[in-house]
Design an enzyme around this catalytic site. Sequence first.
Site, PDB file in Angstrom:
ATOM      1  N   GLU A  41      47.071  32.876  45.471  1.00 45.04           N
ATOM      2  CA  GLU A  41      46.795  34.115  46.217  1.00 45.04           C
ATOM      3  C   GLU A  41      46.598  33.695  47.659  1.00 45.04           C
ATOM      4  OE1 GLU A  41      45.367  36.602  48.404  1.00 45.04           O
ATOM      5  OE2 GLU A  41      43.473  36.622  47.302  1.00 45.04           O
ATOM      6  N   CYS A  53      42.162  39.110  53.239  1.00 49.38           N
ATOM      7  CA  CYS A  53      43.583  38.878  52.975  1.00 49.38           C
ATOM      8  C   CYS A  53      44.327  40.189  52.771  1.00 49.38           C
ATOM      9  CB  CYS A  53      43.761  37.959  51.773  1.00 49.38           C
ATOM     10  SG  CYS A  53      43.008  38.569  50.253  1.00 49.38           S
TER      11      CYS A  53
END
Length: 498
Positions: free
Chosen positions: A243, A277
């Site tokens: 990720e 993010c």
Amino acid sequence: MTAVQPKPTSVGETFDSLSPATDEVVGTYPIHTAEDVKAAVERARVAAEWWAGLGFAGRAERLKGWKGVLTRRLPQLCQVVRDETGKPIADAQLESVLAIEHIAWAGKHARKVLGKQKRSAGLLMSNQAATVEYQPLGVVGVIGPWNYPVFTPLGSIAYALAAGNAVVFKPSEYTPGVGKWLVDAFAEIVPEQPVLQLVTGFGETGAALVSSGVDKIAFTGSTATGKRIMASAAETLTPVVIEAGGKDPVLVDADADLDAAADATVWGAFSNSGQTCIGVERVYVHEKVHDEFVAKVVEKSKDVRAGSDEAAQYGPVTMPSQLAVIRRHIQDALARGGKAVLGGEDAVGDRYAQPTVLVDVPEESEAVTEETFGPTVTIAKVRDMDEAVERANSTKYGLGSTVFSKSRGVELAEKLRTGMTAINAPLSFAGIASLPFGGVGDSGFGRIHGPEGLREFARTKAIARQRFTAPLTLTSFSRKESTDALVAKLVTILHGKR
């Protein structure tokens, strides 16, 4: 502004965790060597067998106990998060509450998702009983980030544990205290075996975990580091789930609720000092409502302020080196003809970055193409939503996205090349435990959360069991020509129609 990062060359070396708001030492932790990591993984091998042996019900009960400890001691956990990240208590609580929800979901649904399932054997193999089950991998290594030190790593840890694995957790060197708090809380509920262990240190410790022989690595962090982890893991064929970064867009259609869209943009861009993010970095707005939208964003941003006091909406930039990146992206945008309608170069200090809203920024600017990871946002005018989708997809990243449209929300969401999209609300997919979380392209691959997150940490096992002898023996050298002819005729009847 950061602690010296010594090389882990001798037993007993330590490093300090510092408050990014004051540089005060808030904790001291060991630098675990490759030998330390290897020993932790070996202990985890034994623990994994015991943990898997508890079965779904036994693990669910322990996970329920763990989330209970986190819930009852929520103020304590939030304070540890604030000490190491500088974020407001309210933001620390939000990420912790979401993490608790994920622990609950994983424990409750693991049996249904991973338990033995019947499959159709088909007509030709109708004498067989077909089943699929999902077995634990064994030991999972989790390398967590500093920006959401509770929510993000637990998105891997909770699901790996629910699937029956032991976990060795390496938190960021900026938030080792949060990692220790979580592991210690788990040990209170599971004292029998070291099912969840902590290793602390810098990049060398993380690299040692990748090459330690674990059965899978779950990593959250930068794309560049993710690539290095993949390269190292490839040497031992260790699978990884990555990720990585994002450059997440928001699309605002002409019929959007502009107040809601502006509020979501401001929160998504500036909360946690932009260190998210899936945070908002780019906005594409229909030309009919562009000016009004920009005005609303600026108005809603005026009272948003970084600081360490109780009234501040967000805290310091955790990594001092990131301040230079934020400043460079703003400078590049302005040099290419962009305008700062709020903030600008002067908004970036030596510890805090105040909100910056940029307009008329060329698409080739760093502020549009590269992850800023700071409290800045670019807003661009588009002639229609087709152009908005085209621009939004013109990136190497593909993590999250948001659409504001009353009539075309789902249609536009389906066209975006991202792993996740929220419609008419900011980042809602992250809080829904049943939805998978992850990206495409330079944002990584694999999924955490939801059923996909549980299966990410399990190995698929297919079993075929003969229930009775088949009238047609296909897998034998003694089969007759008449059998082959009959099979060919049968297949033609079943699949040969035009």
